[in-house]
Design a protein around this motif. Structure first.
Motif, short mmCIF file in Angstrom:
data_model
loop_
_atom_site.label_atom_id
_atom_site.label_comp_id
_atom_site.label_asym_id
_atom_site.label_seq_id
_atom_site.Cartn_x
_atom_site.Cartn_y
_atom_site.Cartn_z
N GLU A 206 0.83 -1.21 0.00
CA GLU A 206 0.00 0.00 0.00
C GLU A 206 0.86 1.25 0.00
OE1 GLU A 206 -3.64 2.06 2.57
OE2 GLU A 206 -2.72 0.20 3.26
N GLY A 207 1.94 1.23 0.75
CA GLY A 207 2.82 2.39 0.80
C GLY A 207 3.46 2.69 -0.54
N LEU A 208 3.95 1.66 -1.23
CA LEU A 208 4.54 1.87 -2.54
C LEU A 208 3.50 2.31 -3.55
CD1 LEU A 208 6.86 1.78 -4.54
CD2 LEU A 208 6.54 -0.70 -4.73
N GLU A 209 2.33 1.71 -3.48
CA GLU A 209 1.24 2.10 -4.39
C GLU A 209 0.90 3.58 -4.20
OE1 GLU A 209 -3.45 0.99 -5.38
OE2 GLU A 209 -2.41 0.03 -3.70
N ASN A 210 0.79 4.02 -2.97
CA ASN A 210 0.44 5.42 -2.70
C ASN A 210 1.53 6.36 -3.19
OD1 ASN A 210 -1.98 4.71 -1.51
ND2 ASN A 210 -1.16 4.70 0.58
N ARG A 211 2.78 5.98 -2.99
CA ARG A 211 3.90 6.83 -3.41
C ARG A 211 3.93 6.94 -4.93
NH1 ARG A 211 9.36 6.58 0.16
NH2 ARG A 211 7.76 7.05 1.70
N LEU A 212 3.63 5.85 -5.62
CA LEU A 212 3.59 5.87 -7.08
C LEU A 212 2.42 6.72 -7.59
CD1 LEU A 212 4.44 2.12 -7.67
CD2 LEU A 212 5.79 4.03 -8.54
#
Length: 243
Positions: A206-212
């Protein structure tokens, strides 16, 4: 047996010679592993079993493909490779690099900023020396966890990606929030906190998805089932990012 033979080979054969003659050395393993219980989709060899690495991953002893390389190969050949596309591949798997370099129907740009992987370019992912909208497909597997300024890297990926292009991203993942601490700088501490000496964070999905998404990407998180026959890992995650 595989890990023992690998250790012996590394101790007696220079690294450059090992890399340049990898296929020849691996042929000696065929009588020990050939069978009918499994199949490597990269080299097409039917195997008695995959070899297990010290980290638990399954490697094809004949071509050297690990589980995520085999999954990536399947994704690319079945879905993402189209005639005429321009592909940027960061720190490519050796066996896949050799395959893609032989393809005449794609433009293949393999890059590695260091000297750990076979590559033709030395692009800095935070400052890619290419024009805007150059690539139809970008492969960014196990790269971003090495990059301190990952937001700058993401902005560069979206800049050089063509409209309607796609970026395939994978990193190690953990539950919860992204874990990063830039005061951790030594190899020993990074190994302890992030799992590898040259990692600077551990992402959550979720964190990587949000950052992307913050960088401007549309993101689809894909989760794949395991497959014992092909040696695919269970619940493997790949983020498919679109401009």
């Amino acid at each position: 047996m595989y890990n023992f033979l690998k250790s012996v080979a590394k101790n007696i054969i220079p690294q450059k010679a090992l890399v340049n003659n990898e296929e020849k050395f691996r042929r000696f393993l065929i009588p020990f592993y050939k069978g009918k219980n499994h199949e490597c989709n990269v080299c097409g060899t039917k195997l008695k079993n995959f070899a297990q690495l010290n980290n638990g991953d399954l490697i094809c002893p004949i071509c050297g493909s690990i589980s995520r390389a085999r999954r990536l190969y399947q994704l690319l050949t079945e879905e993402f490779f189209k005639p005429g596309i321009a592909v940027l591949d960061f720190s490519p798997f050796r066996i896949l690099y050799k395959k893609w370099k032989k393809k005449n129907d794609i433009q293949y740009f393999a890059t590695d900023f260091g000297n750990d992987f076979i590559a033709d370019y030395r692009y800095d992912i935070t400052n890619i020396d290419c024009k805007d909208e150059t690539f139809d497909l970008i492969i960014c597997y196990h790269i971003l966890e090495h990059i301190i300024d990952d937001r700058k890297a993401m902005s560069e990926l979206i800049r050089v990606l063509k409209k309607d292009g796609k970026v395939l991203i994978q990193t190690p993942f953990k539950e919860g929030e992204i874990y990063e601490d830039y005061s951790i700088v030594t190899d020993e501490e990074r190994l302890k906190h992030f799992g590898q000496e040259d990692h600077v964070r551990i992402y959550s999905v979720e964190g990587l998805e949000n950052r992307l998404r913050e960088a401007g990407f549309q993101v689809e998180v894909r989760t794949f089932e395991g497959d014992k026959y092909c040696g695919f890992a269970q619940n493997e995650k790949v983020l498919v990012c679109m401009k």
